[in-house]
Motif scaffolding. Sequence first.
Motif, PDB file in Angstrom:
ATOM      1  N   UNK A  90      -5.291   9.929   0.828  1.00 43.26           N
ATOM      2  CA  UNK A  90      -6.682  10.834   1.681  1.00 43.26           C
ATOM      3  C   UNK A  90      -5.473  12.048   2.333  1.00 43.26           C
ATOM      4  N   UNK A  91      -4.143  12.063   2.810  1.00 42.60           N
ATOM      5  CA  UNK A  91      -4.229  12.943   3.810  1.00 42.60           C
ATOM      6  C   UNK A  91      -3.300  13.870   2.399  1.00 42.60           C
ATOM      7  N   UNK A  92      -2.564  12.490   1.429  1.00 45.49           N
ATOM      8  CA  UNK A  92      -2.277  13.690   0.622  1.00 45.49           C
ATOM      9  C   UNK A  92      -2.951  14.918  -0.379  1.00 45.49           C
ATOM     10  N   UNK A 142     -11.853   4.365   0.401  1.00 49.78           N
ATOM     11  CA  UNK A 142     -11.269   3.015  -0.152  1.00 49.78           C
ATOM     12  C   UNK A 142     -10.596   2.063   1.507  1.00 49.78           C
ATOM     13  N   UNK A 143     -10.779   3.637   2.033  1.00 48.25           N
ATOM     14  CA  UNK A 143     -10.229   3.143   3.266  1.00 48.25           C
ATOM     15  C   UNK A 143     -11.237   2.318   4.334  1.00 48.25           C
ATOM     16  N   UNK A 144     -12.369   3.093   3.654  1.00 46.62           N
ATOM     17  CA  UNK A 144     -13.682   1.559   4.956  1.00 46.62           C
ATOM     18  C   UNK A 144     -13.337   0.699   4.213  1.00 46.62           C
ATOM     19  N   UNK A 174      -6.397   0.057   3.326  1.00 40.78           N
ATOM     20  CA  UNK A 174      -6.751   1.070   4.782  1.00 40.78           C
ATOM     21  C   UNK A 174      -5.639   1.896   4.541  1.00 40.78           C
ATOM     22  N   UNK A 175      -4.528   1.493   4.369  1.00 43.32           N
ATOM     23  CA  UNK A 175      -3.105   2.160   3.417  1.00 43.32           C
ATOM     24  C   UNK A 175      -3.137   3.510   2.486  1.00 43.32           C
ATOM     25  N   UNK A 176      -3.748   2.831   1.549  1.00 48.76           N
ATOM     26  CA  UNK A 176      -3.365   3.658   0.571  1.00 48.76           C
ATOM     27  C   UNK A 176      -4.358   4.364   0.693  1.00 48.76           C
ATOM     28  N   UNK A 226       0.814  -1.258   0.424  1.00 45.61           N
ATOM     29  CA  UNK A 226      -0.146  -0.226  -0.217  1.00 45.61           C
ATOM     30  C   UNK A 226       0.795   1.623   0.157  1.00 45.61           C
ATOM     31  N   UNK A 227       1.781   1.198   0.918  1.00 45.76           N
ATOM     32  CA  UNK A 227       2.966   2.323   0.634  1.00 45.76           C
ATOM     33  C   UNK A 227       3.720   2.273  -0.591  1.00 45.76           C
ATOM     34  N   UNK A 228       4.059   1.526  -0.896  1.00 37.73           N
ATOM     35  CA  UNK A 228       4.499   1.954  -2.266  1.00 37.73           C
ATOM     36  C   UNK A 228       3.513   1.983  -3.775  1.00 37.73           C
ATOM     37  N   UNK A 229       2.162   2.063  -3.879  1.00 31.56           N
ATOM     38  CA  UNK A 229       1.362   2.308  -4.171  1.00 31.56           C
ATOM     39  C   UNK A 229       1.020   4.035  -4.043  1.00 31.56           C
ATOM     40  N   UNK A 230       0.679   4.431  -2.853  1.00 30.37           N
ATOM     41  CA  UNK A 230       0.119   5.536  -2.504  1.00 30.37           C
ATOM     42  C   UNK A 230       1.465   6.403  -2.642  1.00 30.37           C
TER      43      UNK A 230
END
Length: 138
Positions: A129-131, A69-71, A122-124, A39-43
């Motif tokens: 969302x933050x970014x 997507x988080x939900x 969740x990670x993505x 998820x970190x890599x995709x984000x």
Amino acid sequence: MTTLITKTITKICIPLVSLFSISLLLAGHNNPGGGFIGGVMFASVISLTYVVFGLKYTKSFFNPSWDKLFGIGLLLASLTAFGAIVFGHNFFRSAVEFIEIPFYGEIELASASLFDIGVYFVVIGTLLHIFKNVGEDK
């Protein structure tokens, strides 16, 4: 302002890093990797797109609702964790099933993979969302 070289390299990196992200996700329950690092890599590749091309340009062709997507990811991970209780097992117990695919061989299906997919979403959803909210002009 970004250069032509930066934009070209970003266009090359998007599919490569996305595939690597999925590879990390699928290998995660048995090998190093998993939902979090995938998820970190995709984000990171989507945030690179935001930085290089701008938020407005990126939103013109790719504007999902990251909080949804988080939900979905949280729901999937939670259902996987509590699903074992429904079948009379301990909380978070993983079930494993082996199936035979013609011309390919035997593959392993584990419920831990569903949990990894939930963590992936969740990670993505959280990071992007933050970014997006930090990058938007208000």
